[in-house]
Design an enzyme around this catalytic site. Structure first.
Site, short mmCIF file in Angstrom:
data_model
loop_
_atom_site.label_atom_id
_atom_site.label_comp_id
_atom_site.label_asym_id
_atom_site.label_seq_id
_atom_site.Cartn_x
_atom_site.Cartn_y
_atom_site.Cartn_z
N HIS D 209 0.85 -1.20 0.00
CA HIS D 209 0.00 0.00 0.00
C HIS D 209 0.88 1.23 0.00
O HIS D 209 2.08 1.17 0.21
CB HIS D 209 -0.99 0.00 1.17
CG HIS D 209 -0.35 0.03 2.52
ND1 HIS D 209 0.38 1.09 2.98
CD2 HIS D 209 -0.31 -0.89 3.50
CE1 HIS D 209 0.81 0.82 4.20
NE2 HIS D 209 0.43 -0.37 4.53
N ASP D 243 -5.00 -6.51 11.78
CA ASP D 243 -4.98 -5.05 11.60
C ASP D 243 -4.40 -4.79 10.22
O ASP D 243 -3.17 -4.65 10.06
CB ASP D 243 -4.10 -4.38 12.65
CG ASP D 243 -4.66 -4.54 14.04
OD1 ASP D 243 -5.89 -4.67 14.15
OD2 ASP D 243 -3.87 -4.54 15.00
N LEU D 244 -5.27 -4.67 9.21
CA LEU D 244 -4.85 -4.84 7.82
C LEU D 244 -3.54 -4.14 7.46
O LEU D 244 -2.63 -4.77 6.94
CB LEU D 244 -5.95 -4.40 6.86
CG LEU D 244 -5.55 -4.55 5.38
CD1 LEU D 244 -5.20 -5.98 5.05
CD2 LEU D 244 -6.65 -4.06 4.47
N ASP D 245 -3.45 -2.85 7.71
CA ASP D 245 -2.28 -2.13 7.21
C ASP D 245 -1.25 -1.87 8.31
O ASP D 245 -0.43 -0.96 8.20
CB ASP D 245 -2.73 -0.83 6.54
CG ASP D 245 -3.49 -1.13 5.26
OD1 ASP D 245 -3.14 -2.09 4.57
OD2 ASP D 245 -4.45 -0.40 4.97
N GLU D 246 -1.30 -2.66 9.36
CA GLU D 246 -0.41 -2.45 10.48
C GLU D 246 0.54 -3.62 10.67
O GLU D 246 1.24 -3.71 11.67
CB GLU D 246 -1.23 -2.27 11.77
CG GLU D 246 -2.18 -1.10 11.76
CD GLU D 246 -1.48 0.18 12.18
OE1 GLU D 246 -0.59 0.11 13.06
OE2 GLU D 246 -1.81 1.24 11.62
#
Lengths: 300, 300, 300, 300
Positions: D209, D243-246
């Site tokens: 991302h 925690d998708l983008d963590e």
């Protein structure tokens, strides 16, 4: 679980309005030149969109300017506008100039040998609409890349070239190019380009090579670089002149390497930086951003 | 509004425990060498902190290893440890090796001429505690930088050097260095270093120069680069060998430039990348991270 | 072996001719604006040296231009030239504008706390002649850096600041600054700047901070970054607004890190990138290259 | 002028000898661990090729090591070797470990939506032999990329996914993946991955991302970045956690931008950096170079 025929997911390059023009000039630096150009364009009904200019010295240098503008009806009016610009501005300042339509992509031939990293990056970027070009043809001295180029909808021509038939091969390529292209990109084309070819081709050529030159000249540059323990691998894109690798530089970049990279890793990383540098150089040329100043370039 | 005498705000380089050691070896690559070293250190009571190794080929290459470890009582035990390592490991594998105490900074002489960007960056980083060195002296062929070096608490010696007195000047510098330093840094020292000097000095020398070589050789390299329209300006730090600018490369870096940069801007940006590259190269050497492999380096 | 008092080796910043000016404008984008400015300058006898312009949209956007020019007798003529520009051009296009003399350096206050990397880089670059500024003063809430700043020939003022005396400390700083400076640089000044201070100071402030924000907010950002395993460490220079770290960004950069870097290495590398980014941001501001567009910047 | 069917010009990934292994371990840091591993391997007849190790603290931290080695007959001996390593070394030090054959590529599924930059870069690099993977399938919630993926000789499955059929779509994807893949790469797959999917999939997922997070969260991040005037555009590749983008970061990089870049240029440059970062992250994972340390990674 069904699969269907793909539709193009990337829209073609945005429909650049037909009324956008680009004026590129160079001349001896003279007071009043910026004013003369912008006043001419404004009086002609154009709205200046971008303007980049450069003078090589505070006084007595050479002046360069690239101006993009919108002028309703440009396509129909271009010839007359150009004639008026010649009379009213260019002659007065001793200018060389080009007036082009932004919406009219340049026609490009890509010459390749066996490696695909540069040509595929160009074709892929073009399909996404990132490059203002129509690829008229891919020409190769090997047949290998036909099946990789043609799916992008471009013709592929195989022109075998060897030490023995160089003159003949160049003639066949010139026949293919004549009248069909505005630019030739050497995307890892591993044949010498003769002065005769350059004299006849009539359009600019852009080449890509590793950045060590004049160090590590000749065969096996990456092995020589490895032996010297270099910490950076680079690539240089430049216009081709009779001194093959000495032409005006358009773009350069590097990547870091260390002792853990074997020679074949250097080659692979070199390919990455080559495709990036060549694509950026071609993009700049296609948008008339590159101006020649002797053996140097100004890239607006 | 009072001002007071400054106290040092940067603590000196962290008190590296006296019991940390660094063992650097190289030898023909042989199965069992990693195991032999780590087993020796473990048996000696050492705890391995970091271990970097490299072999130049899968078989039949050369092997390099840098190991840091903690060994209580190292300072007292070092001589005996070294002797045992020679007998038990090094001789068996035909190793060259160095065993150093991490907490014992190297003694460094910095040679400069008139420009201060490299020497000040080294002195400033040393004051912050970022470099494992004691600066024994700054030596210059000009007096200009005395007042900039001495506030860092280091001696400054002025040894005038000209074309006519080179041999004499080199002798005076050798007298200053003899027995006092472990490393000489040429921080933009604009005098030729003779083979005689190299033969006598007995410690490594690190030099910094622009990265165009072998292009743009001789005087005015930045002007020549400007005339060619280069898009990258770089610097190379290397060990000095009798072929002055051909020694093993330790570190390199570049910055982007374009046509808007005048020649004096290239010089200024070149200085920025020179000081960064030289400081990184010196830091790596001081921590025994740089291993020589022929005319190449391995930087762990 | 004699040592002598140092003479300055770096010539002061080149004597910028007194007749160089810089005109910075912004206004709603309107056809004819480039022509109007260049025609005005040419008619006034000025020779345009550089011209950068930008419009935020093809139509209906905002227009920005920075023009440098030479006009013999500028110093004497500036007030009248500015009045004429207002009447003849600026009013017509609804322009905001600044007309400055390139040869007249901006007066700068540098606010610091205990760490010296940013302030020393600014003072060193200024001594070399790379920055168009006169450093009017260094102000600190700690006395520590007095002996490092003063050798550069600049006054150092110690204004103790704590949570309890913030209002009083800010008043003392405002007294020092009032009428004396054109720019305040927060070179790692570890005190909160209040809205009251900003409202009164009357000149722009430039700040530098790490680039993680809004991640890793609060104390110990580098430890938090280490815990997350970030691979890049960066810094951001921006103008100060009442939302302290949300002001318009002038410059940013990053360095690569990996797991071998301890938290204190991240802090040290962060300092390297902070000093580089802040110095570049300050240089751009001093040359009137930074134009504000809402909460964004155009850096010519 | 004849054209012929292309032969593959890039040789498949070098025939990695069947007897190369990779041992990755982590455990509480303990004196003797390096020695124990290298002695075990040497005694087993293996020759260590590379060894990377890392401890998170000088004492009391966690220890990580990746060792590659050659052991004739590895394929036949692997199960027994692993059992002996468990008994003789791993149990003693409380190790987690993986023992893999270097010559056995991981099986990978690539999930995509409509944009092709990431998936094509992965497929192209794989065809050149740069990635140690077999692409088992490309799965997409749109049919668009079928004709771009299949020429690389990989199956393409279209699994429509909408807000309404998410559970069903995830089940269909899980059926496709089950037992067939060792890694899932989200190459711009624009669907939320549920915790249920993560719990069932049983193999790691790598996602890519933009790097602004937690800034510019939600839709239109590049427009928000443009409005703030950011000077760097970046991308982050990470393992997917609930925690998708963590999740733990594997790789990051950035490119410079300025005010001349419109929002669509930021998107395009963002794509360039996304494909580079994702390809590097996947390459590192495939070679067992990425070790997890809490929410951080060690990338050897």
């Amino acid at each position: 679980m069904t699969t269907t025929v793909a539709l193009p997911s990337t829209p073609p390059r945005g429909p650049v309005p037909a009324d956008q023009g680009c004026l590129v000039v160079q001349c001896p630096d003279t007071p009043g030149v910026v004013s003369a150009i912008s006043t001419f364009l404004t009086a002609a009904g154009a709205n200046i969109l971008t303007l980049d200019q450069h003078a090589t010295a505070e006084t007595g240098g050479r002046f360069f300017q690239r101006t993009t503008f919108r002028l309703p009806g440009l396509v129909a009016a271009r010839t007359e506008l150009e004639a008026r610009f010649a009379t009213e501005v260019a002659d007065r300042f001793g200018m060389q100039y080009r007036l082009t339509e932004v919406g009219k992509p340049k026609r490009v031939a890509i010459l390749v040998s066996k490696t695909d990293h540069c040509v595929l990056d160009l074709l892929w970027r073009n399909r996404r609409g990132d490059l203002a070009m129509d690829v008229a043809m891919v020409v190769s001295n090997h047949p290998d890349l036909a099946d990789r180029a043609r799916p992008f909808g471009v013709p592929f021509f195989h022109v075998p070239a060897t030490r023995d038939n160089r003159a003949e091969a160049e003639q066949r390529i010139l026949e293919l190019l004549r009248g069909n292209v505005d630019l030739v990109v050497l995307a890892r084309y591993m044949q010498i380009i003769t002065s005769e070819f350059l004299a006849e081709v009539g359009v600019p050529l852009i080449n890509i090579h590793h950045s060590f030159l004049p160090a590590f000249i000749g065969a096996g540059p990456y092995q020589k670089a490895k032996d010297r323990g270099v910490k950076l691998i680079g690539a240089t894109a430049h216009y081709v002149t009779p001194d093959l690798d000495e032409g005006p530089i358009i773009e350069q970049d590097v990547v870091r390497v260390d002792h853990r990279h074997a020679t074949h890793d250097l080659v692979r990383l070199g390919a990455d930086v080559e495709r990036a540098v060549l694509s950026r150089a071609v993009a700049a040329h296609l948008e008339d951003r590159v101006l020649l100043d002797g053996n140097s370039t100004i890239v607006f």
